[in-house]
Design a protein around this motif. Structure first.
Motif, PDB file in Angstrom:
ATOM      1  N   LEU A  83       0.837  -1.203   0.000  1.00 29.82           N
ATOM      2  CA  LEU A  83       0.000   0.000   0.000  1.00 29.82           C
ATOM      3  C   LEU A  83       0.864   1.243   0.000  1.00 29.82           C
ATOM      4  CD1 LEU A  83      -0.277   1.677   2.947  1.00 29.82           C
ATOM      5  CD2 LEU A  83      -1.478  -0.402   3.591  1.00 29.82           C
ATOM      6  N   PHE A  84       0.255   2.348  -0.383  1.00 29.70           N
ATOM      7  CA  PHE A  84       0.959   3.622  -0.485  1.00 29.70           C
ATOM      8  C   PHE A  84      -0.058   4.734  -0.303  1.00 29.70           C
ATOM      9  CE2 PHE A  84       2.788   7.104  -3.150  1.00 29.70           C
ATOM     10  CZ  PHE A  84       3.979   7.270  -2.458  1.00 29.70           C
ATOM     11  N   PHE A  85       0.292   5.769   0.442  1.00 31.60           N
ATOM     12  CA  PHE A  85      -0.615   6.901   0.630  1.00 31.60           C
ATOM     13  C   PHE A  85       0.187   8.142   0.974  1.00 31.60           C
ATOM     14  CE2 PHE A  85       0.159   5.622   4.922  1.00 31.60           C
ATOM     15  CZ  PHE A  85      -0.114   6.715   5.744  1.00 31.60           C
ATOM     16  N   SER A  86      -0.475   9.272   0.974  1.00 27.40           N
ATOM     17  CA  SER A  86       0.181  10.543   1.278  1.00 27.40           C
ATOM     18  C   SER A  86      -0.424  11.196   2.506  1.00 27.40           C
ATOM     19  CB  SER A  86       0.065  11.515   0.107  1.00 27.40           C
ATOM     20  OG  SER A  86       0.529  12.798   0.499  1.00 27.40           O
ATOM     21  N   PRO A  87       0.255  11.122   3.646  1.00 24.11           N
ATOM     22  CA  PRO A  87      -0.249  11.837   4.828  1.00 24.11           C
ATOM     23  C   PRO A  87      -0.241  13.350   4.640  1.00 24.11           C
ATOM     24  CG  PRO A  87       1.942  10.948   5.249  1.00 24.11           C
ATOM     25  CD  PRO A  87       1.499  10.389   3.928  1.00 24.11           C
ATOM     26  N   TYR A  88       0.648  13.853   3.785  1.00 25.87           N
ATOM     27  CA  TYR A  88       0.675  15.292   3.562  1.00 25.87           C
ATOM     28  C   TYR A  88      -0.585  15.773   2.859  1.00 25.87           C
ATOM     29  CZ  TYR A  88       1.818  19.901   1.886  1.00 25.87           C
ATOM     30  OH  TYR A  88       1.760  21.242   1.618  1.00 25.87           O
ATOM     31  N   SER A  89      -0.978  15.071   1.803  1.00 23.55           N
ATOM     32  CA  SER A  89      -2.196  15.442   1.092  1.00 23.55           C
ATOM     33  C   SER A  89      -3.393  15.419   2.019  1.00 23.55           C
ATOM     34  CB  SER A  89      -2.418  14.462  -0.067  1.00 23.55           C
ATOM     35  OG  SER A  89      -3.680  14.662  -0.654  1.00 23.55           O
ATOM     36  N   VAL A  90      -3.457  14.363   2.807  1.00 23.17           N
ATOM     37  CA  VAL A  90      -4.550  14.205   3.757  1.00 23.17           C
ATOM     38  C   VAL A  90      -4.512  15.343   4.778  1.00 23.17           C
ATOM     39  CG1 VAL A  90      -5.250  12.729   5.644  1.00 23.17           C
ATOM     40  CG2 VAL A  90      -4.685  11.757   3.442  1.00 23.17           C
ATOM     41  N   SER A  91      -3.311  15.705   5.213  1.00 17.99           N
ATOM     42  CA  SER A  91      -3.157  16.735   6.238  1.00 17.99           C
ATOM     43  C   SER A  91      -3.676  18.085   5.790  1.00 17.99           C
ATOM     44  CB  SER A  91      -1.686  16.872   6.629  1.00 17.99           C
ATOM     45  OG  SER A  91      -1.191  15.704   7.195  1.00 17.99           O
ATOM     46  N   VAL A  92      -3.287  18.493   4.598  1.00 16.49           N
ATOM     47  CA  VAL A  92      -3.686  19.805   4.110  1.00 16.49           C
ATOM     48  C   VAL A  92      -5.199  19.873   3.935  1.00 16.49           C
ATOM     49  CG1 VAL A  92      -3.540  21.401   2.170  1.00 16.49           C
ATOM     50  CG2 VAL A  92      -1.490  20.282   3.005  1.00 16.49           C
ATOM     51  N   ALA A  93      -5.767  18.826   3.326  1.00 20.89           N
ATOM     52  CA  ALA A  93      -7.206  18.834   3.086  1.00 20.89           C
ATOM     53  C   ALA A  93      -7.993  18.845   4.386  1.00 20.89           C
ATOM     54  CB  ALA A  93      -7.591  17.627   2.241  1.00 20.89           C
ATOM     55  N   LEU A  94      -7.547  18.054   5.349  1.00 24.24           N
ATOM     56  CA  LEU A  94      -8.278  18.005   6.603  1.00 24.24           C
ATOM     57  C   LEU A  94      -8.112  19.288   7.407  1.00 24.24           C
ATOM     58  CD1 LEU A  94     -10.181  16.355   8.209  1.00 24.24           C
ATOM     59  CD2 LEU A  94      -8.259  15.278   9.366  1.00 24.24           C
ATOM     60  N   ALA A  95      -6.947  19.926   7.293  1.00 24.22           N
ATOM     61  CA  ALA A  95      -6.760  21.209   7.970  1.00 24.22           C
ATOM     62  C   ALA A  95      -7.723  22.250   7.428  1.00 24.22           C
ATOM     63  CB  ALA A  95      -5.318  21.689   7.815  1.00 24.22           C
ATOM     64  N   MET A  96      -7.972  22.223   6.116  1.00 24.07           N
ATOM     65  CA  MET A  96      -8.936  23.155   5.533  1.00 24.07           C
ATOM     66  C   MET A  96     -10.339  22.871   6.068  1.00 24.07           C
ATOM     67  SD  MET A  96      -7.786  23.866   1.575  1.00 24.07           S
ATOM     68  CE  MET A  96      -7.972  22.176   0.990  1.00 24.07           C
ATOM     69  N   THR A  97     -10.661  21.596   6.269  1.00 26.49           N
ATOM     70  CA  THR A  97     -11.969  21.236   6.820  1.00 26.49           C
ATOM     71  C   THR A  97     -12.057  21.615   8.291  1.00 26.49           C
ATOM     72  OG1 THR A  97     -11.945  19.367   5.312  1.00 26.49           O
ATOM     73  CG2 THR A  97     -13.641  19.359   7.004  1.00 26.49           C
ATOM     74  N   TYR A  98     -10.985  21.378   9.011  1.00 29.58           N
ATOM     75  CA  TYR A  98     -10.908  21.689  10.443  1.00 29.58           C
ATOM     76  C   TYR A  98     -11.134  23.177  10.698  1.00 29.58           C
ATOM     77  CZ  TYR A  98      -8.628  22.058  15.064  1.00 29.58           C
ATOM     78  OH  TYR A  98      -8.322  22.312  16.376  1.00 29.58           O
ATOM     79  N   ALA A  99     -10.756  24.006   9.730  1.00 28.62           N
ATOM     80  CA  ALA A  99     -10.940  25.452   9.890  1.00 28.62           C
ATOM     81  C   ALA A  99     -12.410  25.821  10.069  1.00 28.62           C
ATOM     82  CB  ALA A  99     -10.366  26.190   8.684  1.00 28.62           C
ATOM     83  N   GLY A 100     -13.315  24.974   9.569  1.00 31.94           N
ATOM     84  CA  GLY A 100     -14.739  25.255   9.716  1.00 31.94           C
ATOM     85  C   GLY A 100     -15.419  24.491  10.820  1.00 31.94           C
ATOM     86  N   ALA A 101     -14.671  23.631  11.527  1.00 28.64           N
ATOM     87  CA  ALA A 101     -15.260  22.816  12.589  1.00 28.64           C
ATOM     88  C   ALA A 101     -15.363  23.604  13.889  1.00 28.64           C
ATOM     89  CB  ALA A 101     -14.428  21.564  12.809  1.00 28.64           C
ATOM     90  N   ARG A 102     -16.375  23.270  14.676  1.00 27.80           N
ATOM     91  CA  ARG A 102     -16.585  23.932  15.948  1.00 27.80           C
ATOM     92  C   ARG A 102     -16.966  22.895  17.014  1.00 27.80           C
ATOM     93  NH1 ARG A 102     -14.412  27.068  13.310  1.00 27.80           N
ATOM     94  NH2 ARG A 102     -14.939  29.243  12.798  1.00 27.80           N
ATOM     95  N   GLY A 103     -16.859  23.292  18.279  1.00 26.97           N
ATOM     96  CA  GLY A 103     -17.329  22.466  19.385  1.00 26.97           C
ATOM     97  C   GLY A 103     -16.661  21.105  19.455  1.00 26.97           C
ATOM     98  N   GLU A 104     -17.453  20.074  19.749  1.00 31.55           N
ATOM     99  CA  GLU A 104     -16.928  18.726  19.914  1.00 31.55           C
ATOM    100  C   GLU A 104     -16.398  18.160  18.606  1.00 31.55           C
ATOM    101  OE1 GLU A 104     -18.964  16.102  23.022  1.00 31.55           O
ATOM    102  OE2 GLU A 104     -20.595  17.417  22.357  1.00 31.55           O
TER     103      GLU A 104
END
Length: 464
Positions: A83-104
């Motif tokens: 298997l092969f994957f990119s934690p960096y790609s995942v990191s950037v995308a999730l950080a953009m999503t996290y910017a809109g997350a609130r609360g729990e």
């Protein structure tokens, strides 16, 4: 099949994980001998805003830990598969999503991804890293392609290439982000501005509600363009529908020649023992060269630098018969211990030429890491929504691709998050024959950012 050497590798991602920062130079990979456990090097943060060095170092540790945690989750579905994957790609995308997350929802995402930096400091650090990689790419344009290395047996040429044309720059690394919002959905202007400011992710309006198939095709076309048509149909048919309100994408392109290329004349078939014990002949490259190497309790480590001098591939070869126990017990500290133990030795290296393609849905792995509310009606993404609208993550799709040969490495990955509403002098020569299951990762050395992670356990499919 062996991937075409001219294949352009890239990586595209949306929604996943933590990794930020700026570190000292690559040759400062040292550890504090007074620490009870090995740690990653101290970091010198040189971009705005000023971020506490200790906090940033902890964030880097968190980034590496998350990449190992995702590796552990992903291998569960196919323990005998490469298997092969990119934690960096995942990191950037999730950080953009996290910017809109609130609360729990934000708490779960932050804990799962081990975010240490908070609020805009976190996103500013991501933006700084994106800018750093862009500079890395610009610097790489001036890097000359190396000549094939001598394999230690007289097979090689340290002079000029004869009868060969340059086939592009020796190093390329670029990243791009985009947000795709439904044209009728009231997204918060502040959220869109934050993503534009720190991620360069301009908002693209599409008609998910009226024409979801057209929107899907437009996103896939963008992904294909960013990856030079090597990642196709990232979003499969039916992955977006009338309820889709937002898709976040990140694209990264990586192509790097080795600092010292392997000589193709020295490549020959040699046996590779898979995790299940079967033996397969695989095309194996050979090279004898001074490299950073360590042997810790029979587990071997070697670092293969790329031509730009700031990125490398780290290969971890567990002791024979101990791959599974080593992989299960691999932690940030254990990895750091091997980094600390590495010394420059003359390594007689045998390393398989290989290619891997992988595809995952990351919903279950992320939920197992503790990110649960983001995927159901309990979600709170109030930072990205307007009025009383509510959205949640419907899916996180990731595809990846790597080719390793005598010239260097090409690597690509794609991730999309679909959001819906409703729901020194050598002292000795050592030998290292990578002829059994092994792990590898590609890192940006100055920032210690893991760009890609992989495991190779099946020789039979390694070179199909």
């Amino acid at each position: 099949m062996i991937f075409d050497r001219r294949t352009t590798l890239s990586l595209t991602g949306a929604v996943l994980a933590g990794m930020i920062g700026r570190a000292g130079a690559a040759d400062t990979d040292t550890f504090d001998d007074d620490d009870e456990t090995a740690d990653f090097p101290a970091l010198e943060f040189v971009t705005e805003p000023d971020v506490d060095v200790d906090a940033l170092a902890e964030q880097i540790r968190g980034n590496v830990a998350v990449s190992l945690a995702l590796l552990a989750q992903l291998r569960e579905d196919g323990p005998g598969e490469n298997l092969f994957f990119s934690p960096y790609s995942v990191s950037v995308a999730l950080a953009m999503t996290y910017a809109g997350a609130r609360g729990e929802t934000a708490d779960e995402m932050g804990d799962a991804m081990e975010y240490v930096l908070e609020d805009e400091t976190l996103h500013a650090a991501f933006g700084a890293l994106e800018a750093e990689f862009e500079q890395r790419n610009e610097d790489g344009a001036d890097v000359d392609r190396p000549v094939p290395a001598d394999d230690g047996n007289g097979n090689g040429d340290e002079g000029e290439r004869e009868g060969e044309e340059e086939d592009g720059p020796a190093f390329q690394l670029a990243s791009a982000n985009a947000i795709w919002g439904d044209e009728n959905y009231p997204f918060d202007d502040g959220y869109v501005d934050l993503l534009e400011t720190y991620y360069g992710a301009g908002e693209r309006l599409v008609d998910f509600e009226g024409d979801p198939e057209g929107a899907r095709e437009e996103i896939n076309e963008w992904v294909e363009t960013q990856t030079n048509d090597r990642i196709e149909d990232l979003l499969p048919a039916g992955s977006v529908d009338e309820a889709t309100r937002l898709v976040l994408t990140n694209a990264v392109y990586f192509l790097a020649a080795w600092e010292h290329e392997f000589n193709p004349d020295a490549t020959e078939p040699t046996p590779f023992t898979s995790l299940d014990g079967t033996e397969t002949d695989v095309e194996t490259m050979h090279q004898t060269r001074e490299l950073r190497y360590a042997d810790v309790d029979g587990h071997q480590f070697v670092e293969l630098p790329y031509a730009n001098g700031q990125t490398s591939m780290v290969v971890l070869l567990p002791a024979e018969g101990e791959f599974e126990s080593f992989e299960a017990s691999l932690t940030v500290d254990r990895l750091a211990t091997m980094l600390e133990a590495a010394d420059v030795l003359e390594v007689e290296l045998a390393f398989p030429r290989f290619g891997i393609e992988s595809q995952f849905s990351l919903v279950e792995p992320l939920a197992e890491l503790g990110m649960e509310r983001a995927f159901d009606e309990r979600s709170d993404f109030g930072g990205m929504e307007g009025d009383d609208e509510e959205v949640f993550i419907d899916d996180v799709v990731h595809q990846s691709f790597v080719e390793v040969d005598e010239e260097g490495t090409e690597a690509a990955a794609a991730t999309a998050v679909v959001m819906e509403d409703e729901a020194a002098e050598p002292v000795e020569r050592v030998e290292m024959s990578v002829d059994r299951p092994f792990l590898f990762y590609i890192r940006d050395r100055p920032t210690e950012t893991p760009l890609f992670w992989g495991r190779v356990v099946d020789g039979e499919t390694l070179q199909e």
